[in-house]
Design a protein around this motif. Structure first.
Motif, short mmCIF file in Angstrom:
data_model
loop_
_atom_site.label_atom_id
_atom_site.label_comp_id
_atom_site.label_asym_id
_atom_site.label_seq_id
_atom_site.Cartn_x
_atom_site.Cartn_y
_atom_site.Cartn_z
N THR A 46 -37.75 -8.84 18.58
CA THR A 46 -37.70 -10.05 19.39
C THR A 46 -38.40 -11.17 18.63
O THR A 46 -39.02 -10.93 17.59
N GLY A 49 -43.75 -11.36 21.31
CA GLY A 49 -44.05 -10.55 22.48
C GLY A 49 -44.11 -9.07 22.19
O GLY A 49 -43.56 -8.58 21.21
N HIS A 50 -44.78 -8.36 23.09
CA HIS A 50 -45.01 -6.93 22.93
C HIS A 50 -43.75 -6.10 23.10
O HIS A 50 -43.74 -4.93 22.78
N GLU A 51 -42.66 -6.71 23.56
CA GLU A 51 -41.41 -5.97 23.76
C GLU A 51 -40.70 -5.65 22.44
O GLU A 51 -39.78 -4.84 22.41
N SER A 52 -41.09 -6.28 21.36
CA SER A 52 -40.46 -6.02 20.07
C SER A 52 -40.73 -4.59 19.64
O SER A 52 -41.88 -4.17 19.55
N ASP A 53 -39.67 -3.83 19.41
CA ASP A 53 -39.82 -2.45 18.98
C ASP A 53 -39.64 -2.28 17.48
O ASP A 53 -39.57 -1.15 16.98
N GLN A 61 -46.05 -2.83 13.99
CA GLN A 61 -45.19 -3.58 14.89
C GLN A 61 -45.03 -5.01 14.41
O GLN A 61 -46.02 -5.67 14.07
N SER A 63 -42.50 -8.82 14.77
CA SER A 63 -41.53 -9.66 15.46
C SER A 63 -41.16 -10.78 14.50
O SER A 63 -41.74 -10.89 13.40
N ALA A 111 -49.67 -3.64 25.86
CA ALA A 111 -48.46 -3.73 26.68
C ALA A 111 -48.45 -4.97 27.56
O ALA A 111 -47.62 -5.09 28.46
#
Length: 147
Positions: A46, A49-53, A61, A63, A111
């Motif tokens: 992404t 944000g923390h949603e990036s996998d 991790q 982004s 998270a």
């Protein structure tokens, strides 16, 4: 190497050379973060944000924003390596920034929305060691000799 480049390289202090090398590494990491395969889960990256996998080397991790920060940090290293004083500032100041990022990563919930860059535990500890190394290099490469 051209004569002008050879002269510039021969007049570069150790702290400038180290800052230049660190800047190049940051640029490389920033670019590698955009390469599928080197970055696993690339399709799940992404902007922020923390949603990036997505994970650089399957560990750290990342982004789009995280990669851009690495590119900007690398560009700052290259620019600041032009003088010894600025190279020292890049290493020590940049190291301090990375220690603050380490503390930030330890304090926030990974998270949560506060993890906007994003970082994971591996990033946190990389930031710690990077901060210590940069500060150490900035100090050790500019020590004044006493007579």
């Amino acid at each position: 190497m051209t004569t002008a480049r050879a002269r510039a390289a021969s007049h570069r202090s150790l702290v400038q050379t180290v800052a230049l090398a660190v800047g190049v590494v940051f640029l490389l990491v920033g670019v590698l973060g955009f390469i599928p395969g080197v970055t696993t889960g690339y399709d799940a990256m992404t902007f922020a944000g923390h949603e990036s996998d997505a994970e650089l080397l399957g560990v750290f991790q990342v982004s789009v924003l995280h990669n851009i920060v690495h590119l900007l940090f690398g560009a700052a290293g290259l620019a600041m390596a032009r003088t010894a004083a600025m190279a020292r500032l890049f290493l020590i100041g940049g190291g301090a920034i990375y220690l603050v990022l380490w503390l930030y990563g330890l304090i926030i919930d990974h998270a949560s929305a506060a993890n906007f860059v994003p970082v994971n535990t591996a990033d946190d500890w990389l930031h710690f060691f990077l901060g210590i190394a940069m500060i150490g290099l900035g100090l050790l490469t500019t020590r004044r000799r006493t007579v």
